[in-house]
Motif scaffolding. Structure first.
Motif, short mmCIF file in Angstrom:
data_model
loop_
_atom_site.label_atom_id
_atom_site.label_comp_id
_atom_site.label_asym_id
_atom_site.label_seq_id
_atom_site.Cartn_x
_atom_site.Cartn_y
_atom_site.Cartn_z
N ASP A 49 0.86 -1.18 0.00
CA ASP A 49 0.00 0.00 0.00
C ASP A 49 0.89 1.24 0.00
N LEU A 50 1.10 1.82 -1.17
CA LEU A 50 2.00 2.96 -1.29
C LEU A 50 1.37 4.19 -0.66
N ARG A 51 2.06 4.78 0.33
CA ARG A 51 1.49 5.89 1.10
C ARG A 51 2.23 7.21 0.92
N GLN A 52 3.51 7.19 0.47
CA GLN A 52 4.25 8.44 0.35
C GLN A 52 5.50 8.24 -0.49
N ILE A 53 6.04 9.37 -0.95
CA ILE A 53 7.32 9.42 -1.64
C ILE A 53 8.29 10.17 -0.74
N ALA A 73 -1.05 7.86 -7.22
CA ALA A 73 -1.52 7.24 -5.98
C ALA A 73 -2.21 8.23 -5.05
N ASP A 74 -2.18 9.52 -5.41
CA ASP A 74 -2.74 10.58 -4.57
C ASP A 74 -2.12 10.54 -3.18
N ILE A 75 -0.79 10.63 -3.16
CA ILE A 75 -0.03 10.56 -1.91
C ILE A 75 0.95 11.74 -1.85
N PRO A 76 1.45 12.06 -0.66
CA PRO A 76 2.35 13.21 -0.52
C PRO A 76 3.79 12.88 -0.89
N ILE A 77 4.50 13.93 -1.28
CA ILE A 77 5.95 13.88 -1.44
C ILE A 77 6.56 14.55 -0.21
N VAL A 78 7.50 13.86 0.43
CA VAL A 78 8.08 14.32 1.68
C VAL A 78 9.60 14.45 1.50
N PHE A 106 8.50 20.87 -9.32
CA PHE A 106 7.50 20.65 -8.27
C PHE A 106 8.17 20.92 -6.93
N LEU A 107 7.36 21.09 -5.90
CA LEU A 107 7.83 21.21 -4.53
C LEU A 107 7.15 20.13 -3.70
N PRO A 108 7.80 19.66 -2.64
CA PRO A 108 7.19 18.61 -1.83
C PRO A 108 6.02 19.12 -1.02
N ASP A 109 5.23 18.21 -0.54
CA ASP A 109 4.13 18.57 0.37
C ASP A 109 4.66 18.89 1.76
N ARG A 110 5.84 18.40 2.06
CA ARG A 110 6.45 18.64 3.37
C ARG A 110 7.96 18.70 3.23
#
Length: 219
Positions: A49-53, A73-78, A106-110
């Motif tokens: 279950d892929l949750r983040q990058i 996957a509609d997941i965040p990039i960290v 692009f820029l990460p979500d966090r």
């Protein structure tokens, strides 16, 4: 515990590393530099279950597939640390420089900072800022597994380049000696390129950062 597998991608044979919690099957790609479809299929084939990058730094060969996978996957990039904003904003320039397909900025979500923690399922990775190869480079460490994902800070028998814009050789050596060595000689590490090694092995034999080499540099 933490499972992992590395797949070399791009012409630079960059190690995209899939990590996952064996208890929950939640997963994250670390430095997915390219071959998005191959990386996507690896997750599916393992039933994860892929949750983040997670990104160690902003160079193209480490982030080239990040946005595509995150959107799919509609997941965040960290990550990485915000000092690498320049590199992520200049991804189109990087693609032209290396003659690859266009990659949008692009820029990460966090953004990450020293002392942060990243959770993958029930597993917790500690974040260390390790500038030198790039100013915002971070390293992920999973203490229970004695495993570190070090990007392009350290390699088996070598160290990261510092001749790119905003690189700094002295900072890189300082990062290795003050941030990585204290994690312990038995700690295995996955580098951005090439085979795994241990910090103890590099302290004994790495011609750039062995204990003998560092002592010689200090005079």
């Amino acid at each position: 515990m933490l499972g992992f597998v590395s797949l070399p991608v791009t012409a630079f044979e960059q190690n995209a590393t899939l990590i996952w919690c064996k208890n929950t099957q939640e997963a994250a790609w670390v430095d997915p530099g390219g071959s998005a479809e191959t990386l996507w299929n690896e997750v599916a084939n393992r039933g994860l279950d892929l949750r983040q990058i997670l990104l160690t730094h902003g160079h193209l060969d480490h982030v080239g597939a990040a946005r595509e996978l995150a959107d799919r996957a509609d997941i965040p990039i960290v990550g990485p640390a915000e000092a690498d904003r320049f590199w992520l904003e200049q991804l189109p320039m990087q693609a032209r420089m290396f003659g690859t397909a266009e990659v949008a900025a692009f820029l990460p979500d966090r953004w990450l900072r020293e002392g942060d923690r990243v959770r993958v399922g029930e597993q917790i990775l500690d974040v260390y800022e390790c500038p030198g190869h790039t100013p915002g480079h971070v390293v992920f460490h999973h203490a229970p597994s004695q495993l570190a994902l070090v990007g392009d800070v350290l390699f088996a028998g070598s160290i990261g380049r510092t001749d790119f814009p905003m690189g700094n050789h002295s900072d890189l050596l300082r990062s290795i000696v003050t941030k990585l060595w204290p994690l312990g000689a038995e700690t295995r590490f996955i580098p951005g390129h090439g085979p795994m090694s241990t910090f103890g092995e590099e302290r004994r034999h790495n011609p750039f950062v062995s204990d003998r080499a560092i002592a010689a540099q200090r005079g």
